[in-house]
Design a protein around this motif. Sequence first.
Motif, mmCIF file in Angstrom:
data_model
loop_
_atom_site.group_PDB
_atom_site.id
_atom_site.type_symbol
_atom_site.label_atom_id
_atom_site.label_comp_id
_atom_site.label_asym_id
_atom_site.label_seq_id
_atom_site.Cartn_x
_atom_site.Cartn_y
_atom_site.Cartn_z
ATOM 1 N N ASN A 110 38.159 36.429 24.458
ATOM 2 C CA ASN A 110 39.289 36.115 25.383
ATOM 3 C C ASN A 110 39.889 34.748 24.716
ATOM 4 O O ASN A 110 40.895 34.912 24.623
ATOM 5 N N GLU A 111 39.176 33.646 24.221
ATOM 6 C CA GLU A 111 39.631 32.407 23.578
ATOM 7 C C GLU A 111 40.373 33.100 22.413
ATOM 8 O O GLU A 111 41.431 32.453 21.947
ATOM 9 N N GLN A 112 39.847 34.060 21.624
ATOM 10 C CA GLN A 112 40.596 34.651 20.437
ATOM 11 C C GLN A 112 41.905 35.000 20.710
ATOM 12 O O GLN A 112 42.828 34.737 19.911
ATOM 13 N N TRP A 113 41.909 36.034 21.730
ATOM 14 C CA TRP A 113 43.386 36.461 22.153
ATOM 15 C C TRP A 113 44.146 35.238 22.384
ATOM 16 O O TRP A 113 45.382 35.456 22.106
ATOM 17 N N HIS A 114 43.735 34.233 23.258
ATOM 18 C CA HIS A 114 44.589 33.197 23.508
ATOM 19 C C HIS A 114 45.230 32.625 22.133
ATOM 20 O O HIS A 114 46.429 31.950 22.291
ATOM 21 N N LEU A 115 44.406 32.376 21.038
ATOM 22 C CA LEU A 115 44.582 31.740 19.830
ATOM 23 C C LEU A 115 45.658 32.679 19.282
ATOM 24 O O LEU A 115 47.032 31.950 18.907
ATOM 25 N N LEU A 116 45.374 33.887 19.010
ATOM 26 C CA LEU A 116 46.595 34.850 18.530
ATOM 27 C C LEU A 116 47.762 34.676 19.035
ATOM 28 O O LEU A 116 48.899 34.639 18.522
ATOM 29 N N ILE A 117 47.808 34.701 20.529
ATOM 30 C CA ILE A 117 49.066 34.546 21.210
ATOM 31 C C ILE A 117 49.800 33.146 20.989
ATOM 32 O O ILE A 117 50.959 33.277 20.749
ATOM 33 N N MET A 118 48.953 32.053 20.944
ATOM 34 C CA MET A 118 49.589 30.781 20.601
ATOM 35 C C MET A 118 50.260 30.799 19.359
ATOM 36 O O MET A 118 51.261 30.330 19.000
ATOM 37 N N ILE A 211 46.993 32.525 30.730
ATOM 38 C CA ILE A 211 46.090 32.014 30.047
ATOM 39 C C ILE A 211 45.300 30.684 30.703
ATOM 40 O O ILE A 211 44.183 30.555 30.592
ATOM 41 N N GLY A 212 46.370 29.860 31.672
ATOM 42 C CA GLY A 212 45.636 28.732 32.367
ATOM 43 C C GLY A 212 44.763 29.166 33.314
ATOM 44 O O GLY A 212 43.635 28.594 33.433
ATOM 45 N N HIS A 213 44.915 30.462 33.862
ATOM 46 C CA HIS A 213 44.045 30.942 34.812
ATOM 47 C C HIS A 213 42.823 31.263 34.085
ATOM 48 O O HIS A 213 41.741 31.198 34.908
ATOM 49 N N ASP A 214 42.763 31.859 33.228
ATOM 50 C CA ASP A 214 41.803 32.197 32.312
ATOM 51 C C ASP A 214 40.560 31.121 32.149
ATOM 52 O O ASP A 214 39.340 31.109 32.400
ATOM 53 N N GLU A 215 41.389 30.075 31.744
ATOM 54 C CA GLU A 215 40.717 28.885 31.419
ATOM 55 C C GLU A 215 39.793 28.415 32.784
ATOM 56 O O GLU A 215 38.777 27.751 32.566
ATOM 57 N N ARG A 216 40.631 28.404 33.875
ATOM 58 C CA ARG A 216 39.795 28.170 35.209
ATOM 59 C C ARG A 216 38.827 29.009 35.399
ATOM 60 O O ARG A 216 37.655 28.509 35.902
ATOM 61 N N THR A 217 39.008 30.275 35.234
ATOM 62 C CA THR A 217 37.752 31.118 35.381
ATOM 63 C C THR A 217 36.515 30.894 34.432
ATOM 64 O O THR A 217 35.385 30.853 34.849
ATOM 65 N N HIS A 218 36.803 30.315 33.170
ATOM 66 C CA HIS A 218 35.795 29.832 32.342
ATOM 67 C C HIS A 218 35.126 28.455 32.814
ATOM 68 O O HIS A 218 34.024 28.456 32.699
ATOM 69 N N LYS A 219 36.120 27.720 33.380
ATOM 70 C CA LYS A 219 35.546 26.470 34.208
ATOM 71 C C LYS A 219 34.612 26.786 35.023
ATOM 72 O O LYS A 219 33.089 26.218 34.995
ATOM 73 N N LEU A 220 35.015 27.578 36.044
ATOM 74 C CA LEU A 220 34.068 27.953 37.014
ATOM 75 C C LEU A 220 32.728 28.646 36.513
ATOM 76 O O LEU A 220 31.692 28.536 37.223
ATOM 77 N N ASP A 221 32.894 29.553 35.736
ATOM 78 C CA ASP A 221 31.739 30.265 34.960
ATOM 79 C C ASP A 221 30.715 29.179 34.785
ATOM 80 O O ASP A 221 29.421 29.424 34.887
ATOM 81 N N SER A 222 31.186 28.265 33.844
ATOM 82 C CA SER A 222 30.242 27.145 33.422
ATOM 83 C C SER A 222 29.688 26.388 34.458
ATOM 84 O O SER A 222 28.537 25.895 34.392
ATOM 85 N N LEU A 223 30.549 25.911 35.549
ATOM 86 C CA LEU A 223 30.033 25.262 36.786
ATOM 87 C C LEU A 223 28.934 25.839 37.221
ATOM 88 O O LEU A 223 27.834 25.198 37.866
ATOM 89 N N GLU A 224 29.189 27.335 37.449
ATOM 90 C CA GLU A 224 27.849 28.024 37.941
ATOM 91 C C GLU A 224 26.891 27.897 37.421
ATOM 92 O O GLU A 224 25.534 27.895 37.620
#
Length: 232
Positions: A110-118, A211-224
Amino acid sequence: MTVTVDRRPEAPPGPPKLDRDGLRRAQQETMDTPRMDYSLLARMMFKPVDLLYGKPGSYTKFAMLEIIARVPYQAWERMGYWAVHRHAGRSALARRVFERIVEARADQDNEQWHLLIMQDLVQRAGQRQSWLTHKVAPWLIAFFYYHVSWVLFLVRPDWSYRLNAEFEDHAEHEYMTFVAENPDLDFVPDPGTYAAEYGRHRSVADLLRQIGHDERTHKLDSLERMREPRVR
Ligand SMILES: [Fe+2]
Ligand SMILES: [Fe+2]
């Protein structure tokens, strides 16, 4: 002889894709949520990024952040393989650890797609990336982040997850703030270069909101993960 495999960890579907209204709501939710209280380690990564790229968001800054965003997932994947070998005799635990490895790989993708898009947006905007800002600085920060991630994971996995949650929270706010500060992006069509892999949005603003919402999902996963019992 036929062998039946009835349970195999499948690659998780990844963060949910939101529609236009959902993306606008997600932006508002982020803007209404204060940033996390960033630790010294997190600030040691954010500060050089701000110094090199400036405080306001930009495609080059986001590309830099995406280069280093994969790093903790990579570190956890490696630590996971080490743990799988350690628990090879305890199938339930080994399976759980392996499921985590599969998740860490999906997050890296998922992060790799973000990088390629950027990178695509940087090129389309004709922005320059120097050797120092695009190669040396990301490599140095990624090197630091990788080693901090695995060492923390070894001694206190919850600290490693917390650091990643802070990194993801920072990324989420950077994207959503950038979209809020650049309302013209709602009128720039999503070029859709990676539409087949990532989906196509109506505008660059919606693409960045997703992409910002993906980052939120990653954050919530890590907090869990932080709250889960330790698997060692
Ligand atoms: Fe990302
Ligand atoms: Fe992320």
